[in-house]
Design a protein around this motif. Structure first.
Motif, mmCIF file in Angstrom:
data_model
loop_
_atom_site.group_PDB
_atom_site.id
_atom_site.type_symbol
_atom_site.label_atom_id
_atom_site.label_comp_id
_atom_site.label_asym_id
_atom_site.label_seq_id
_atom_site.Cartn_x
_atom_site.Cartn_y
_atom_site.Cartn_z
ATOM 1 N N PRO A 365 0.810 -1.233 0.000
ATOM 2 C CA PRO A 365 0.000 0.000 0.000
ATOM 3 C C PRO A 365 0.835 1.270 0.000
ATOM 4 N N GLY A 366 2.077 1.191 0.496
ATOM 5 C CA GLY A 366 2.937 2.360 0.460
ATOM 6 C C GLY A 366 3.319 2.779 -0.941
ATOM 7 N N MET A 367 3.257 1.838 -1.894
ATOM 8 C CA MET A 367 3.625 2.154 -3.273
ATOM 9 C C MET A 367 2.471 2.774 -4.055
ATOM 10 N N ARG A 368 1.408 3.152 -3.357
ATOM 11 C CA ARG A 368 0.392 3.994 -3.999
ATOM 12 C C ARG A 368 0.903 5.428 -4.129
ATOM 13 N N GLU A 369 1.980 5.742 -3.436
ATOM 14 C CA GLU A 369 2.604 7.064 -3.518
ATOM 15 C C GLU A 369 3.024 7.355 -4.962
ATOM 16 N N PRO A 370 2.423 8.380 -5.608
ATOM 17 C CA PRO A 370 2.737 8.648 -7.022
ATOM 18 C C PRO A 370 4.097 9.284 -7.241
ATOM 19 N N MET A 371 4.763 9.731 -6.203
ATOM 20 C CA MET A 371 6.115 10.283 -6.342
ATOM 21 C C MET A 371 7.054 9.281 -6.984
ATOM 22 N N PHE A 372 6.827 8.004 -6.695
ATOM 23 C CA PHE A 372 7.778 6.975 -7.103
ATOM 24 C C PHE A 372 7.295 6.270 -8.368
ATOM 25 N N PRO A 373 8.005 6.426 -9.479
ATOM 26 C CA PRO A 373 7.553 5.883 -10.759
ATOM 27 C C PRO A 373 8.149 4.502 -11.030
ATOM 28 N N THR A 374 7.823 3.964 -12.170
ATOM 29 C CA THR A 374 8.551 2.808 -12.671
ATOM 30 C C THR A 374 9.752 3.301 -13.474
ATOM 31 N N SER A 375 10.549 2.386 -13.966
ATOM 32 C CA SER A 375 11.762 2.763 -14.696
ATOM 33 C C SER A 375 11.439 3.181 -16.127
ATOM 34 N N ALA A 376 12.295 4.038 -16.685
ATOM 35 C CA ALA A 376 12.230 4.482 -18.089
ATOM 36 C C ALA A 376 10.966 5.273 -18.404
ATOM 37 N N ILE A 377 10.403 5.929 -17.412
ATOM 38 C CA ILE A 377 9.171 6.681 -17.654
ATOM 39 C C ILE A 377 9.409 7.847 -18.604
ATOM 40 N N ALA A 378 10.599 8.440 -18.575
ATOM 41 C CA ALA A 378 10.878 9.571 -19.465
ATOM 42 C C ALA A 378 10.879 9.121 -20.919
ATOM 43 N N THR A 379 11.445 7.968 -21.186
ATOM 44 C CA THR A 379 11.531 7.480 -22.565
ATOM 45 C C THR A 379 10.211 6.918 -23.058
ATOM 46 N N LEU A 380 9.570 6.116 -22.222
ATOM 47 C CA LEU A 380 8.412 5.358 -22.681
ATOM 48 C C LEU A 380 7.088 6.049 -22.420
ATOM 49 N N GLY A 381 7.109 7.091 -21.593
ATOM 50 C CA GLY A 381 5.915 7.902 -21.461
ATOM 51 C C GLY A 381 4.969 7.455 -20.366
ATOM 52 N N PRO A 382 3.877 8.176 -20.192
ATOM 53 C CA PRO A 382 2.960 7.947 -19.072
ATOM 54 C C PRO A 382 2.242 6.609 -19.118
ATOM 55 N N ARG A 383 2.258 5.914 -20.259
ATOM 56 C CA ARG A 383 1.550 4.637 -20.327
ATOM 57 C C ARG A 383 2.471 3.437 -20.134
ATOM 58 N N VAL A 384 3.716 3.690 -19.749
ATOM 59 C CA VAL A 384 4.626 2.583 -19.499
ATOM 60 C C VAL A 384 4.149 1.796 -18.283
ATOM 61 N N GLN A 385 4.078 0.490 -18.423
ATOM 62 C CA GLN A 385 3.720 -0.403 -17.321
ATOM 63 C C GLN A 385 2.416 0.040 -16.644
ATOM 64 N N ASP A 386 1.414 0.361 -17.462
ATOM 65 C CA ASP A 386 0.173 0.929 -16.916
ATOM 66 C C ASP A 386 -0.894 -0.119 -16.624
ATOM 67 N N ALA A 387 -0.531 -1.391 -16.667
ATOM 68 C CA ALA A 387 -1.455 -2.499 -16.403
ATOM 69 C C ALA A 387 -2.512 -2.640 -17.491
ATOM 70 N N SER A 388 -2.231 -2.140 -18.688
ATOM 71 C CA SER A 388 -3.242 -2.204 -19.751
ATOM 72 C C SER A 388 -3.585 -3.635 -20.138
ATOM 73 N N ALA A 389 -2.589 -4.534 -20.159
ATOM 74 C CA ALA A 389 -2.871 -5.930 -20.484
ATOM 75 C C ALA A 389 -3.715 -6.575 -19.397
#
Length: 693
Positions: A365-389
């Motif tokens: 539950p602590g990782m609901r904090e939006p400050m902390f992103p996944t990796s390569a967010i700058a390159t791959l954009g806001p939809r990287v690892q967005d649970a779309s699948a």
């Protein structure tokens, strides 16, 4: 082959196409092939299907549609194309490669794969590029399908964290993976990928044998995937503070595992695969985020296509659409929403859920904090690892697998030692088109750097021993020293002694620093109780002592690096300048004063830091604050698939026409590229065999 004026090899092309340069594509608009060129005779306009009660008009049509252009997606696309299918890859980012492009390129396979056998025989590669002798002894490379399968289903291994990394892997999935490892390694070799010497094994790849090797390219006058060469500029070797569009992360010297002039990282895997895919006629629809699956009936029948939205990445200053590295084979589609028909199958390879705070918070539950992103967010954009699948699969009745495995590998979420940038997992420099989205490379201080600072939470209080904050447990992989009683080739799989009480009491070595970093503090407010940012605090004496480069491109005025003449001014700048700093750092001044008294006394009664490293005061102006990031990198757990990578529903039945691989699929607790490449190979093979819709 036509060469570009900047000495980079021109993008690959279909064998029947006339030579055309990247400049030709851009100036003539030929990068956009358009819908008409991609459809069977009769066009998509006549193709209508009932989907959830609404008629769907297909905008594009292919045999196989692959969602995601990373390691699983590219291998699936090439494999399906090799078997005669028309293939479209749909990717939310502006370029091809996914997070594979940012990786270290360490591909751990095994089961007696071709590179293992090459090194066992003491041979060099066919091109003669490898000049060093094998690193592992022949006995350490003597592998088989049965041994690999045993390793990745071994119930007896318990790591230093107290978790069992292999016990919960899906068994049919593991058998199919092990059986396909040799063929996948050969497939990669056949598609311009070159491997150095086998050197150990990746986490989750087994304890019994050495199975992993990095990919490499040789420095040359041209960047040419067929020749296996890369220019110094494209490799990021011409300027120590420049990356490139070819390789967003500067490539590493690979002389130890190859020989002089060899460089490795994810670009040496991703770019050859992309080149081969484009050369063979795979099409790419970039800037296109995957939204939904289309099924013949809402909860029954075959998956017949996808719905996808336009997700353009534009330069943050100029507003220009960011270009992909190669453009031949791209489909120029800018409508807001399109429907794409898959006559045979859809392969979901669009990553996991590490970039979606609401989904990943089910594991912490602590990782609901939006400050902390996944990796390569700058390159791959806001939809990287967005649970779309995950979301799309659940809507059509898919089951899940391995969700608890997110908690097993220490790389899943960890404290980064790269400070002063939000995208802290990778060290991208200026030169890559997406650098403007991160603004700074960050200052890589390493583990030793945490002896030079104090770490404070969002209210300015210390919360853990800084030296132990970044500690991670060791990997559960060959040679396994300290994980199992008998390391290396003496390891005994499925032996109860590997997890006996007596043994585990000697191996447990998990520091809970990340839990302290994510804990509720005075600034945590209902309803979310966010833990907030973490800050590295130090002074000018530290800068002079360490030589840290606190200038562009390492730091920038982007809300993750601050400097001030007083601690009060520093706290005010942080509160005003970082979007996730929701409360004042009210305790910062007192915390620093208390810390300085501990330094004078030579003891830290709060966290006993004197036992682990040096203690340095924070007393000489100016004072500095750099962000400390918790990065959720990998996703483990996802859609349940069988040994053919077919997605399984809640009743244990196959959902016809739907496949998944890589981090979109669950049930396999393995880090790295070996998982995704094999699963993509399997998915591409079986998607083509599906009955046409």
């Amino acid at each position: 082959m036509t060469r570009r004026t900047d000495d980079r090899a021109d993008g690959p092309r279909d064998a029947n196409e006339a030579a055309v340069t990247r400049r030709d594509f851009v100036t003539a608009g030929a990068a956009g092939l358009g819908a008409a060129a991609l459809l069977d005779s009769g066009g998509a306009e006549a193709q209508v299907v009932a989907g959830g009660g609404a008629a769907i008009r297909w905008d594009h049509e292919f045999d196989v549609v692959v969602v995601g252009a990373g390691c699983a997606g590219l291998t699936a696309a090439i494999r399906a194309r090799d078997l005669g299918a028309s293939v479209l890859v749909v990717e939310a980012a502006f370029d091809v490669g996914g997070r594979m492009l940012h990786s270290g390129s360490f591909v751990s396979l095994g089961a007696g794969d071709p590179v293992q056998r090459r090194d066992m025989r003491g041979e060099r590669d066919a091109e003669g590029r490898i000049q060093v002798d094998p690193i592992e002894d022949p006995a350490e490379l003597d592998d088989s399908v049965d041994l690999l399968f045993t390793d990745v289903t071994d119930w007896s291994i318990v790591d230093r964290h107290g978790y069992s990394p292999y016990r919960y892997n899906e068994r049919d999935l593991m058998r199919a993976w092990a059986e396909n490892c040799p063929a996948t390694r050969q497939f990669l070799l056949d598609n311009y990928v070159r491997f150095g010497r086998i050197n150990g094994t990746h986490s989750g790849g087994g304890m019994s044998r050495a199975r992993g090797a990095v990919c490499f390219l040789m420095l040359g006058d041209q960047t040419d995937m067929k020749a296996g060469t890369v220019t110094a500029e494209d490799a990021g070797q011409a300027d120590p503070e420049r990356s490139s569009a070819f390789a967003p992360v500067q490539m590493d010297n690979a002389s130890r595992v190859v020989g002089p002039g060899a460089f490795s990282n994810g670009a040496a895997l991703a770019r050859p695969l992309e080149f081969s895919a484009r050369e063979k006629g795979v099409r790419f629809m970039l800037n296109r985020g995957f939204d939904e699956l289309v099924r013949e009936q809402p909860s029954a029948g075959k998956i017949v296509g996808i719905k996808a939205s336009y997700t353009p990445r534009r330069h943050p200053e100029t507003g220009a659409l960011l270009p992909s590295y190669w453009q031949n084979g791209n489909v120029d589609e800018q409508r807001e929403v399109v429907h794409i028909r898959a006559r045979r199958g859809v392969v979901l390879a669009c990553g996991g859920h590490a970039g979606n705070p609401e989904v990943r918070s089910m594991f912490h539950p602590g990782m609901r904090e939006p400050m902390f992103p996944t990796s390569a967010i700058a390159t791959l954009g806001p939809r990287v690892q967005d649970a779309s699948a995950l979301k799309a699969g659940l809507k059509v009745g898919a089951n899940l697998a391995g969700m608890q495995q997110n908690l097993i590998l220490s790389l899943t979420y960890h404290v980064s030692t790269r400070l002063g940038t939000r995208d802290a997992y990778i060290p991208m420099m200026p030169g890559h088109p997406a650098f403007g989205f991160r603004g700074s490379c960050g200052v890589s201080v390493g583990a030793a750097g945490f002896e030079e600072l104090i770490a404070v939470n969002q209210v300015g209080k210390r919360f853990f021993n800084e030296v132990r904050l970044i500690a991670r447990t060791g990997g559960n992989r060959y040679p396994g020293g300290g994980i199992a009683p008998h390391p290396g080739i003496e390891h005994k799989p499925r032996d109860w002694r590997n997890c006996s009480h007596e043994w585990l009491r000697t191996t447990y070595d998990y520091d809970h620093g990340i839990e302290a970093a994510l804990a509720i503090n005075e600034g945590s407010k209902a309803p979310h109780y966010y833990s907030g940012p973490i800050w590295a605090i130090f002074d000018q004496a530290t800068v002079e002592r360490t030589g840290w480069k606190l200038r562009y491109p390492y730091v920038a005025d982007n809300g993750y690096s601050f400097k001030a003449d007083t601690l009060e001014e520093l706290a005010a700048k942080i509160e005003k300048g970082n979007e996730f700093q929701r409360v004042p750092l009210a305790h910062l001044g007192k915390t620093v004063a208390t810390w300085n008294s501990y330094v004078d006394a030579g003891a830290d009664p709060e966290f006993e830091r004197e036992k682990d490293g040096a203690m340095h005061g924070v007393a000489t102006a100016p004072f500095y604050a750099l962000s400390i990031m918790i990065v959720w990198h990998d996703s483990y757990g996802g859609l349940r698939v069988d040994g053919r990578q077919r997605v399984i529903d809640m009743q244990g039945e196959v959902i016809p026409g739907l496949f998944a691989g890589g981090e979109a699929a669950g049930g396999f607790d393995k880090h790295g590229l070996g998982k995704g490449t094999v699963q993509g190979f399997i998915a591409g093979t079986h998607a083509v065999a599906e009955t046409r819709a």
